[in-house]
Design a protein around this motif. Structure first.
Motif, PDB file in Angstrom:
ATOM      1  N   ASP A  14      36.282  -8.194 -17.145  1.00  0.00           N
ATOM      2  CA  ASP A  14      36.385  -7.951 -15.594  1.00  0.00           C
ATOM      3  C   ASP A  14      36.488  -6.258 -16.200  1.00  0.00           C
ATOM      4  OD1 ASP A  14      36.230  -7.018 -13.373  1.00  0.00           O
ATOM      5  OD2 ASP A  14      37.947  -8.346 -12.438  1.00  0.00           O
ATOM      6  N   ALA A  15      35.802  -5.533 -15.976  1.00  0.00           N
ATOM      7  CA  ALA A  15      35.232  -4.159 -16.568  1.00  0.00           C
ATOM      8  C   ALA A  15      34.501  -3.983 -15.495  1.00  0.00           C
ATOM      9  CB  ALA A  15      33.980  -4.217 -17.594  1.00  0.00           C
ATOM     10  N   ARG A  16      34.796  -4.040 -14.235  1.00  0.00           N
ATOM     11  CA  ARG A  16      34.223  -3.154 -12.809  1.00  0.00           C
ATOM     12  C   ARG A  16      35.498  -2.191 -12.419  1.00  0.00           C
ATOM     13  NH1 ARG A  16      34.552  -8.494  -8.888  1.00  0.00           N
ATOM     14  NH2 ARG A  16      36.850  -8.777 -10.227  1.00  0.00           N
ATOM     15  N   GLU A  17      36.432  -1.369 -13.163  1.00  0.00           N
ATOM     16  CA  GLU A  17      36.997  -0.644 -12.383  1.00  0.00           C
ATOM     17  C   GLU A  17      36.349   0.921 -13.738  1.00  0.00           C
ATOM     18  OE1 GLU A  17      38.816   0.094  -9.845  1.00  0.00           O
ATOM     19  OE2 GLU A  17      38.120  -2.425  -9.359  1.00  0.00           O
ATOM     20  N   ASP A  18      36.249   0.117 -15.009  1.00  0.00           N
ATOM     21  CA  ASP A  18      35.706   0.648 -16.154  1.00  0.00           C
ATOM     22  C   ASP A  18      34.744   1.567 -16.143  1.00  0.00           C
ATOM     23  OD1 ASP A  18      38.279  -0.236 -16.749  1.00  0.00           O
ATOM     24  OD2 ASP A  18      37.248  -1.646 -18.082  1.00  0.00           O
ATOM     25  N   PRO A  23      32.902  -0.436 -20.298  1.00  0.00           N
ATOM     26  CA  PRO A  23      32.508  -2.002 -20.737  1.00  0.00           C
ATOM     27  C   PRO A  23      31.757  -2.092 -21.700  1.00  0.00           C
ATOM     28  CG  PRO A  23      32.068  -0.654 -18.822  1.00  0.00           C
ATOM     29  CD  PRO A  23      31.846   0.269 -18.853  1.00  0.00           C
ATOM     30  N   LEU A  24      31.468  -1.132 -22.962  1.00  0.00           N
ATOM     31  CA  LEU A  24      30.095  -2.250 -23.599  1.00  0.00           C
ATOM     32  C   LEU A  24      31.827  -2.021 -24.607  1.00  0.00           C
ATOM     33  CD1 LEU A  24      28.113  -1.963 -25.519  1.00  0.00           C
ATOM     34  CD2 LEU A  24      27.384   0.131 -25.784  1.00  0.00           C
ATOM     35  N   LEU A  25      32.801  -1.009 -25.157  1.00  0.00           N
ATOM     36  CA  LEU A  25      33.844  -0.678 -26.122  1.00  0.00           C
ATOM     37  C   LEU A  25      34.534  -2.249 -25.846  1.00  0.00           C
ATOM     38  CD1 LEU A  25      34.645   2.951 -26.294  1.00  0.00           C
ATOM     39  CD2 LEU A  25      33.281   1.421 -27.890  1.00  0.00           C
ATOM     40  N   VAL A  42      30.563 -10.818 -19.249  1.00  0.00           N
ATOM     41  CA  VAL A  42      31.562  -9.358 -18.559  1.00  0.00           C
ATOM     42  C   VAL A  42      30.692  -8.979 -17.181  1.00  0.00           C
ATOM     43  CG1 VAL A  42      30.554  -7.050 -19.392  1.00  0.00           C
ATOM     44  CG2 VAL A  42      30.853  -8.812 -20.605  1.00  0.00           C
ATOM     45  N   LYS A  43      31.752  -8.010 -17.031  1.00  0.00           N
ATOM     46  CA  LYS A  43      31.185  -8.100 -14.888  1.00  0.00           C
ATOM     47  C   LYS A  43      31.725  -6.286 -15.254  1.00  0.00           C
ATOM     48  CE  LYS A  43      32.191 -12.107 -12.986  1.00  0.00           C
ATOM     49  NZ  LYS A  43      30.711 -12.525 -12.213  1.00  0.00           N
ATOM     50  N   THR A  44      30.486  -5.607 -14.493  1.00  0.00           N
ATOM     51  CA  THR A  44      31.038  -3.643 -14.497  1.00  0.00           C
ATOM     52  C   THR A  44      30.119  -4.323 -13.144  1.00  0.00           C
ATOM     53  OG1 THR A  44      30.567  -1.954 -15.990  1.00  0.00           O
ATOM     54  CG2 THR A  44      28.995  -4.352 -16.305  1.00  0.00           C
TER      55      THR A  44
END
Length: 81
Positions: A14-18, A23-25, A42-44
């Motif tokens: 969960d990278a929605r806040e990034d 997100p890629l890293l 991956v969720k962004t």
């Protein structure tokens, strides 16, 4: 290994806040710890990921099983190969 219809993945990120490039890293870090054949979801919300993640997946030879968008949340399903 295939992704089943119940959306069961080996790892969900969960990278929605990034924001870019996180997100890629974070996806790279998660994939580095996964076994061959496992699937990462991956969720962004970062629109830059629409370009970054598919390019990275192609570069390293993994499989991008799906890409979708729902209410400005982008979801990528990657199989490590």
């Amino acid at each position: 290994m295939t992704v089943n219809l119940e959306n069961q993945y080996d790892v969900i990120l969960d990278a929605r806040e990034d924001r870019c490039p996180m997100p890629l890293l974070k996806a790279k870090m998660a994939l580095s710890k996964m076994a061959k054949g496992e699937c990462l979801c991956v969720k962004t919300c970062d629109a830059g990921s629409l370009k970054d993640i598919p390019q990275y997946v192609a570069l390293v030879g993994f499989s991008l099983l799906s890409t979708s968008e729902d209410s400005n949340v982008y979801t990528f399903v990657i199989q490590k190969s």
